[in-house]
Design a protein around this motif. Sequence first.
Motif, PDB file in Angstrom:
ATOM      1  N   GLU A   1     -13.213 -19.552  -4.194  1.00 43.00           N
ATOM      2  CA  GLU A   1     -12.265 -19.009  -3.232  1.00 43.00           C
ATOM      3  C   GLU A   1     -11.816 -20.135  -2.294  1.00 43.00           C
ATOM      4  O   GLU A   1     -12.599 -20.629  -1.488  1.00 43.00           O
ATOM      5  CB  GLU A   1     -12.909 -17.873  -2.417  1.00 43.00           C
ATOM      6  CG  GLU A   1     -13.269 -16.643  -3.231  1.00 43.00           C
ATOM      7  CD  GLU A   1     -12.046 -15.860  -3.670  1.00 43.00           C
ATOM      8  OE1 GLU A   1     -10.926 -16.302  -3.355  1.00 43.00           O
ATOM      9  OE2 GLU A   1     -12.204 -14.830  -4.344  1.00 43.00           O
TER      10      GLU A   1
ATOM     11  N   LEU B   1      -8.800 -19.911  -0.451  1.00 40.01           N
ATOM     12  CA  LEU B   1      -7.879 -19.388   0.552  1.00 40.01           C
ATOM     13  C   LEU B   1      -8.616 -19.083   1.845  1.00 40.01           C
ATOM     14  O   LEU B   1      -9.759 -18.613   1.838  1.00 40.01           O
ATOM     15  CB  LEU B   1      -7.188 -18.126   0.039  1.00 40.01           C
ATOM     16  CG  LEU B   1      -6.364 -18.263  -1.246  1.00 40.01           C
ATOM     17  CD1 LEU B   1      -5.797 -16.909  -1.653  1.00 40.01           C
ATOM     18  CD2 LEU B   1      -5.234 -19.266  -1.059  1.00 40.01           C
TER      19      LEU B   1
ATOM     20  N   GLU C   1      -8.950 -16.948   5.554  1.00 35.67           N
ATOM     21  CA  GLU C   1      -8.805 -15.531   5.872  1.00 35.67           C
ATOM     22  C   GLU C   1      -7.353 -15.205   6.237  1.00 35.67           C
ATOM     23  O   GLU C   1      -6.846 -14.132   5.895  1.00 35.67           O
ATOM     24  CB  GLU C   1      -9.745 -15.159   7.025  1.00 35.67           C
ATOM     25  CG  GLU C   1     -11.224 -15.266   6.684  1.00 35.67           C
ATOM     26  CD  GLU C   1     -11.610 -14.355   5.534  1.00 35.67           C
ATOM     27  OE1 GLU C   1     -11.115 -13.210   5.491  1.00 35.67           O
ATOM     28  OE2 GLU C   1     -12.396 -14.788   4.676  1.00 35.67           O
TER      29      GLU C   1
ATOM     30  N   GLN D   1      -4.668 -16.692   5.039  1.00 32.49           N
ATOM     31  CA  GLN D   1      -3.893 -16.652   3.799  1.00 32.49           C
ATOM     32  C   GLN D   1      -4.164 -15.367   3.016  1.00 32.49           C
ATOM     33  O   GLN D   1      -3.236 -14.778   2.430  1.00 32.49           O
ATOM     34  CB  GLN D   1      -4.227 -17.881   2.947  1.00 32.49           C
ATOM     35  CG  GLN D   1      -3.714 -19.186   3.522  1.00 32.49           C
ATOM     36  CD  GLN D   1      -4.186 -20.389   2.743  1.00 32.49           C
ATOM     37  OE1 GLN D   1      -5.350 -20.447   2.299  1.00 32.49           O
ATOM     38  NE2 GLN D   1      -3.312 -21.363   2.553  1.00 32.49           N
ATOM     39  N   LYS D   2      -5.422 -14.922   2.999  1.00 32.40           N
ATOM     40  CA  LYS D   2      -5.748 -13.665   2.317  1.00 32.40           C
ATOM     41  C   LYS D   2      -5.030 -12.486   2.985  1.00 32.40           C
ATOM     42  O   LYS D   2      -4.530 -11.589   2.300  1.00 32.40           O
ATOM     43  CB  LYS D   2      -7.258 -13.440   2.326  1.00 32.40           C
ATOM     44  CG  LYS D   2      -8.047 -14.442   1.502  1.00 32.40           C
ATOM     45  CD  LYS D   2      -9.541 -14.168   1.616  1.00 32.40           C
ATOM     46  CE  LYS D   2     -10.359 -15.196   0.858  1.00 32.40           C
ATOM     47  NZ  LYS D   2     -11.814 -14.965   0.989  1.00 32.40           N
ATOM     48  N   GLN D   3      -5.002 -12.492   4.316  1.00 32.19           N
ATOM     49  CA  GLN D   3      -4.302 -11.430   5.025  1.00 32.19           C
ATOM     50  C   GLN D   3      -2.813 -11.431   4.699  1.00 32.19           C
ATOM     51  O   GLN D   3      -2.195 -10.378   4.502  1.00 32.19           O
ATOM     52  CB  GLN D   3      -4.513 -11.606   6.542  1.00 32.19           C
ATOM     53  CG  GLN D   3      -5.934 -11.370   7.024  1.00 32.19           C
ATOM     54  CD  GLN D   3      -6.278  -9.898   7.142  1.00 32.19           C
ATOM     55  OE1 GLN D   3      -5.448  -9.031   6.863  1.00 32.19           O
ATOM     56  NE2 GLN D   3      -7.505  -9.608   7.550  1.00 32.19           N
TER      57      GLN D   3
ATOM     58  N   ALA E   1      -2.347 -10.060   1.210  1.00 35.50           N
ATOM     59  CA  ALA E   1      -2.583  -8.611   1.185  1.00 35.50           C
ATOM     60  C   ALA E   1      -1.405  -7.845   1.765  1.00 35.50           C
ATOM     61  O   ALA E   1      -1.130  -6.706   1.352  1.00 35.50           O
ATOM     62  CB  ALA E   1      -3.865  -8.284   1.951  1.00 35.50           C
TER      63      ALA E   1
ATOM     64  N   VAL F   1      -5.286 -11.118  -6.216  1.00 38.26           N
ATOM     65  CA  VAL F   1      -5.323 -10.600  -4.853  1.00 38.26           C
ATOM     66  C   VAL F   1      -6.742 -10.125  -4.547  1.00 38.26           C
ATOM     67  O   VAL F   1      -7.318  -9.332  -5.308  1.00 38.26           O
ATOM     68  CB  VAL F   1      -4.320  -9.447  -4.678  1.00 38.26           C
ATOM     69  CG1 VAL F   1      -4.328  -8.934  -3.239  1.00 38.26           C
ATOM     70  CG2 VAL F   1      -2.920  -9.899  -5.072  1.00 38.26           C
ATOM     71  N   VAL F   2      -7.310 -10.633  -3.452  1.00 39.50           N
ATOM     72  CA  VAL F   2      -8.671 -10.251  -3.065  1.00 39.50           C
ATOM     73  C   VAL F   2      -8.619  -9.534  -1.728  1.00 39.50           C
ATOM     74  O   VAL F   2      -7.665  -9.678  -0.949  1.00 39.50           O
ATOM     75  CB  VAL F   2      -9.592 -11.490  -2.971  1.00 39.50           C
ATOM     76  CG1 VAL F   2      -9.690 -12.196  -4.300  1.00 39.50           C
ATOM     77  CG2 VAL F   2      -9.102 -12.452  -1.899  1.00 39.50           C
TER      78      VAL F   2
ATOM     79  N   PRO G   1      -9.172  -8.974   2.024  1.00 42.84           N
ATOM     80  CA  PRO G   1      -9.275  -9.970   3.103  1.00 42.84           C
ATOM     81  C   PRO G   1     -10.491  -9.743   3.989  1.00 42.84           C
ATOM     82  O   PRO G   1     -10.379  -9.553   5.197  1.00 42.84           O
ATOM     83  CB  PRO G   1      -7.963  -9.776   3.871  1.00 42.84           C
ATOM     84  CG  PRO G   1      -7.619  -8.343   3.656  1.00 42.84           C
ATOM     85  CD  PRO G   1      -8.100  -7.996   2.275  1.00 42.84           C
TER      86      PRO G   1
END
Length: 729
Positions: A305, A307, A309, A311-313, A316, A326-327, A329
Amino acid sequence: MTFRSRLFATVALPLLSASLIATPSLADALSKPFEVAQESSDEGQPSEDELLLKQQQEEQRQAEEQQRQAEEQQRQAEEQQKAAEDQQRAAEQEAQRQAEEQKAAEESAQPAAEEEQPRTQKERKGKKRHQQEQQSEEQQPAEEQNAVGEDTQRQAEDQQRAAEESAQPAEEEQQRPKKERKGKKHQQQQEQQQTEEQQPAEEQNADTPRQAEEQKAGEESAQPAEEQQPSQKERKGKKRHQQEQQQTEGQQPTEEQPAMTGEGTPAETEGQPSTAEQPMDAEQQPATAEGGEASGEKKAPAVVETLSEEQKQEIAADPSKTDETVVLPVENGAAVLDSDKDADNAGGQKSRDQRRKKREELRAEEEAAPMPESDVSAQAPISDEVREALPQRIDAAIKEKGERLDAAPVFEVPQTTNVINNTVINNTVVNNTVNNNTVNNNVTHVNVVEKVDNRMVLSIGNQLVVRGDDRERLRHDSEEVYYDNLARGRVRETIVRPGGVRLVTIYNRYGDIIQRSRIGRDGDEHILVYAPDLGDDAPRPDFVDVGYELPPMRLRIPVRDYIIDTSSDPDRDYYDFLAEPPVERVERVYTIDEVKHSARLRDKVRRIDLDTITFATGSAEVPMSQARTLRKVADAMQKVLDKDAGETFLIEGHTDAVGSDKSNLILSDERAESVASLLTDVYGIPPENLQTQGYGERFLKVRTQSAEQQNRRVTIRRVTTLVRPVAQN
């Protein structure tokens, strides 16, 4: 007698006698403190017997150590001797082969020698002597090795004899009377235990350099044979290179090249025997779920992983802008789509890279296909001819004459299945082959691992699957239940409820649902499950994940519109959420069993995570205090059913990764059934509108092998559009 004499006799003499008598007593009294002090000072010193015992114990320990060393040296000598014999045998065989080749060469060269000028006898003798010397030099290392082995063995025998002689005092000590040994037994046991605890570490430290020296000596002695057999050496090097290449690429070792742990034993691998997992026998599996011991050291999937947090947000909020997996966040958040979880478990980072490339290739096609706006637009068109024939075909199965059974049937377990339930990575199926989206299936055996109440755990290829029987739950408030045998191995179940409501289900011989209808008091029929494309006569494959034929899915709506957590979003309108259509097109109508066995198909519809129900570790019980948190969800489900009584909801059970795969599968299925029963008993949702399935730890929400509350959950999906034709509005 004079006065002085009488005075001495009556006064002085008694005093003198008393003083003489008191002197020894006073001396004894004065000497007592010294004796007490001497005794107290002697208590801190060991007695002669104790010193002798310790000396004998030390001699015994040394004798045992010498004996152990002698045995070890003898074993090494035997191994060296065996290696030397092998080398000598190989050298003799090589010498014999060379002699035969030389003889053949001489015979073939004889005609030419008669035509040419013959060599002198002296030259031939010199050549022969040279060859004999060369053979002697080749045999010399093996003979020297043999001699060294004999010397080592002789030394080992001498040391063993010396150890036996030094061990005689210990044997004499054991022959002493039992009364003398009994008082010292406890102390001997303690010292012996300390010695045994220290001995493994000492042996390991001592063996490491010795083994290195033996290996080096063996390689040096084997060098001539390796020179004579280069092909074998090349094969070993090639095999080692293949193993290193497989480890680098993250491939699974073959049977000839098993994965090894740090201790040199084959590596072992709850939900999927590592969806690259190997299913274990019931005897090998721990009996407990979640709270029990794990079935082996398990590692999180090898996914990197990178990315942040933020970038994950951002992803999403709008997944349509990326082709990445897509994981969630959150910390250690797993993939949002269950099909991506499967791919991560099977292929790790390599799988993610391949699926990203595939999504890039399909981006234009996906963007050209609009998002479904309704259930009708989501389903692939069904021809008018088939749609018009549906009521007649369903009614015919309900009215078909059959043979009444005296008891509920016991469904068969398929002996084999057509597809191993593996994961597609860029249109490539593990252990199978996909060419142009067509799966070339391998026949796989199906084995029953364990039966628990109304459930059985099946081993299918490299995966475990739990299969439940929900007929008992469907009989809720029933007045009568009867069964009829129909043609082609089918069974019809009829459940009669108060007021004349009937629930009619057609099963095949394996318990798969072919069709299910509820017929009301007024005769109105509501179809719950029916796949017209298959029909009653079509062959029905078992445990087939038809989603492997589909490309990887690309989520195009915000994650919050795809997943609802009841704890973090309590004010959400659950009815509007459940009424939403699938997030992508449905290619055809599938059976309920196909939906249960395919993460890729289930990803087409949204889900609600009931994380307000916090199951205790190893438990499927829902406390009534938490059951109240389902009211808003249950009200939304009832509102959906009021609009269409033929809706179907899938209740999925999950566990965390602690415990065995088999036990977690059973526990997760029990959790799904507990929530389904609660929805029926407390909130009045008809049981036939609820399907249940447990997945164990296969689809973790948080990627961790530790105990995690968020992974012990139940999920609800509305799967109506996947399992029956949608009525035209």
